[in-house]
Scaffold this motif. Structure first.
Motif, short mmCIF file in Angstrom:
data_model
loop_
_atom_site.label_atom_id
_atom_site.label_comp_id
_atom_site.label_asym_id
_atom_site.label_seq_id
_atom_site.Cartn_x
_atom_site.Cartn_y
_atom_site.Cartn_z
N GLY A 36 -19.69 47.88 27.63
CA GLY A 36 -19.63 47.80 26.17
C GLY A 36 -19.96 49.13 25.51
N VAL A 37 -20.95 49.84 26.04
CA VAL A 37 -21.32 51.14 25.49
C VAL A 37 -20.14 52.12 25.63
CG1 VAL A 37 -22.79 53.16 25.82
CG2 VAL A 37 -23.79 50.86 25.78
N LEU A 38 -19.53 52.13 26.82
CA LEU A 38 -18.41 53.05 27.04
C LEU A 38 -17.21 52.70 26.17
CD1 LEU A 38 -18.63 53.37 30.93
CD2 LEU A 38 -19.20 55.11 29.24
N LEU A 39 -16.95 51.41 26.00
CA LEU A 39 -15.85 51.00 25.12
C LEU A 39 -16.16 51.36 23.67
CD1 LEU A 39 -14.95 47.51 26.64
CD2 LEU A 39 -13.54 49.57 26.71
N LEU A 59 -17.11 34.18 29.47
CA LEU A 59 -18.09 33.87 28.42
C LEU A 59 -19.39 34.63 28.65
CD1 LEU A 59 -17.56 30.00 28.10
CD2 LEU A 59 -16.73 31.80 26.57
N ARG A 60 -19.81 34.73 29.91
CA ARG A 60 -21.05 35.44 30.21
C ARG A 60 -20.91 36.95 29.96
NH1 ARG A 60 -20.84 31.65 34.47
NH2 ARG A 60 -20.02 33.21 35.95
N ALA A 61 -19.69 37.46 30.09
CA ALA A 61 -19.46 38.89 29.89
C ALA A 61 -19.30 39.25 28.42
CB ALA A 61 -18.22 39.32 30.66
N PHE A 62 -18.91 38.27 27.59
CA PHE A 62 -18.47 38.60 26.24
C PHE A 62 -19.57 39.24 25.38
CE2 PHE A 62 -17.92 37.51 21.74
CZ PHE A 62 -16.71 38.13 21.51
N LEU A 63 -20.72 38.60 25.27
CA LEU A 63 -21.75 39.09 24.36
C LEU A 63 -22.31 40.44 24.78
CD1 LEU A 63 -23.25 38.49 21.78
CD2 LEU A 63 -25.01 37.31 23.14
N PRO A 64 -22.72 40.64 26.05
CA PRO A 64 -23.27 41.96 26.40
C PRO A 64 -22.24 43.08 26.33
CG PRO A 64 -23.10 40.56 28.34
CD PRO A 64 -22.84 39.68 27.18
N LEU A 67 -21.32 43.29 21.91
CA LEU A 67 -22.38 43.73 21.00
C LEU A 67 -22.50 45.26 20.94
CD1 LEU A 67 -24.50 42.71 19.05
CD2 LEU A 67 -26.13 42.59 20.96
N PRO A 68 -22.53 45.97 22.08
CA PRO A 68 -22.60 47.44 21.99
C PRO A 68 -21.38 48.04 21.28
CG PRO A 68 -23.20 46.72 24.20
CD PRO A 68 -22.66 45.51 23.48
N ILE A 69 -20.21 47.44 21.48
CA ILE A 69 -19.01 47.96 20.80
C ILE A 69 -19.20 47.89 19.29
CG2 ILE A 69 -16.54 47.61 20.43
CD1 ILE A 69 -16.39 46.43 23.25
N LEU A 70 -19.65 46.74 18.81
CA LEU A 70 -19.84 46.58 17.36
C LEU A 70 -20.92 47.51 16.83
CD1 LEU A 70 -19.62 42.69 17.04
CD2 LEU A 70 -17.94 44.37 16.28
N LEU A 71 -22.01 47.67 17.58
CA LEU A 71 -23.11 48.51 17.10
C LEU A 71 -22.72 49.99 17.08
CD1 LEU A 71 -26.13 46.83 18.92
CD2 LEU A 71 -25.56 46.71 16.48
N ILE A 72 -21.94 50.42 18.06
CA ILE A 72 -21.61 51.84 18.18
C ILE A 72 -20.45 52.22 17.27
CG2 ILE A 72 -20.69 53.60 19.76
CD1 ILE A 72 -22.28 52.18 21.99
N ALA A 73 -19.40 51.43 17.26
CA ALA A 73 -18.17 51.83 16.56
C ALA A 73 -17.84 50.98 15.34
CB ALA A 73 -16.99 51.78 17.54
N GLY A 74 -18.44 49.80 15.21
CA GLY A 74 -18.04 48.90 14.14
C GLY A 74 -18.20 49.49 12.75
N TRP A 118 -25.97 41.37 33.48
CA TRP A 118 -25.73 41.61 32.06
C TRP A 118 -25.69 43.08 31.70
CZ3 TRP A 118 -28.94 44.38 28.96
CH2 TRP A 118 -30.23 44.61 29.43
N TRP A 119 -26.56 43.89 32.34
CA TRP A 119 -26.61 45.30 31.96
C TRP A 119 -25.36 46.04 32.41
CZ3 TRP A 119 -26.22 49.11 35.55
CH2 TRP A 119 -26.57 48.80 36.86
N GLU A 120 -24.71 45.55 33.47
CA GLU A 120 -23.46 46.20 33.90
C GLU A 120 -22.35 45.94 32.88
OE1 GLU A 120 -23.69 46.33 38.72
OE2 GLU A 120 -23.66 44.35 37.79
#
Length: 354
Positions: free
Chosen positions: A223-226, A261-266, A269-276, A216-218
């Motif tokens: 997500g953070v980079l995106l 599906l397993r990749a979607f949320l982790p 979520l960072p994309i929305l928090l950082i750039a949303g 998940w952290w990978e």
């Protein structure tokens, strides 16, 4: 990632050090505001450094940031934080424009100085000039991030071929235009660094053995980079499509479509928090998720359809500015250099086909 400490590492570090020296040299030699749109990028940074928040754009008028006030804000927030403690009250004296400058047409033999004072002695490293250079040096650091990610990606792409990886990073590091922009206050440096880091991380994920699924952290790092890319420039959103294609390829390779599906949320979520928040701000302020309407009105729209002659003229400008076009797109390298680089481009295309 043992390639970060193998025998090629000293050569890679030497390339990075050489680039850092070149970038700092560009930052010190090029007069203030004599790189493309730097005056407007600085206006955005100065506004943020003064504690004024992000600019609010209008289709009918703009501040000293002009069209750059519509850009995604990550670079400006960082540069503003770096220069927040600098007294920039002398900006008006430093930003007098040359009314006779020839801007944007390098083939016209006119006055090349955008700013009135650029032909004189350099100003002291204080006030607005110091704030400008803090932003320029941030750009050099971002250039180093770009090169590091380029080298790491090339090592993944060409396992065991250190010369190819060193060649890849050297081509980028010593491209004249890359060093010139990396020595200027320009948000292109932020999206370039974030895009290079994202491409590297995608290459790392794709290169994992089929029996090893990312944890998940990978996905969260992706997500953070995106998210950082999407907050760097609108073009960063395109990396989401690349990430989706990579995830589809990994799912197909593993015959496991639930991986998506397993990749979607982790990842999401960072994309929305950082750039949303920035895209939501655009929607609330302008009724436009991407804030493009004001940018296009300020920049101007094409008045006539693009013809083939016009296309080739614009392509020529693109070719010049890819390899090296200095000042405000008005100072060319010698023509033989472009011819030599065109020849190298043809060799590279042939090698790609082979």
């Amino acid at each position: 990632m043992t390639y970060l400490t193998d025998r090629a590492t000293p050569f890679a570090l030497l390339i990075l050090l050489s680039f850092a020296l070149l970038g700092v040299a560009f930052s010190l030699i090029v007069p203030p505001f004599e790189s493309p749109d730097e005056l407007y990028h600085y206006g955005f940074v100065r506004h943020v450094a003064g504690g004024n928040g992000l600019p609010v754009q209008s289709a009918t008028s703009s501040g000293p940031w002009e069209q750059e006030g519509s850009q995604a804000p990550l670079y400006y927030l960082l540069a503003g934080a770096l220069s927040a403690g600098v007294d920039q009250a002398d900006f008006d004296a430093l930003s007098v424009r040359n009314p006779h400058a020839n801007i944007g047409d390098p083939l016209y033999p006119g006055n090349k100085n955008r700013m009135l004072y650029s032909g004189g002695p350099p100003p002291s490293m204080t006030g607005a000039n110091l704030a400008l250079h803090l932003g320029r040096w941030l750009s050099v650091v971002l250039g180093l991030i770009t090169l590091t990610a380029t080298y790491a990606t090339a090592r993944l792409a060409f396992p065991g071929r250190t010369a190819a990886a060193l060649g890849a990073v050297a081509i980028v590091a010593f491209m004249p235009q890359f060093g010139f922009i990396a020595g200027s206050l320009n948000n292109d440096n932020m999206i370039t660094a974030m895009a290079a880091a994202t491409v590297f991380w995608l290459a790392y994920l794709v290169a994992l053995p089929p029996e090893r699924e990312p944890v998940w952290w990978e996905w969260a790092v992706l997500g953070v980079l995106l998210g950082l890319s999407a907050l760097s420039k609108l073009q960063g959103l395109g990396l989401g499509l690349l990430a989706g294609m990579a995830a589809l390829g990994m799912a197909w390779q593993r015959h496991d479509w639930r991986l998506l599906l397993r990749a979607f949320l982790p990842t999401a979520l960072p994309i929305l928090l950082i750039a949303g928040w920035w895209y939501a701000r655009n929607l609330l302020l302008y009724g436009d998720l991407f804030g493009l309407s004001n940018l296009l009105e300020i920049n101007g729209r094409r008045q006539q359809p693009l013809t083939w002659d016009g296309f080739w003229r614009e392509f020529r400008g693109l070719r010049y500015s890819f390899w090296g076009l200095f000042g405000w797109f008005n100072i060319l390298l010698p023509q033989w250099i472009y011819a030599a680089l065109d020849f190298l481009t043809l060799i590279a295309l042939a090698g790609l086909g082979w």
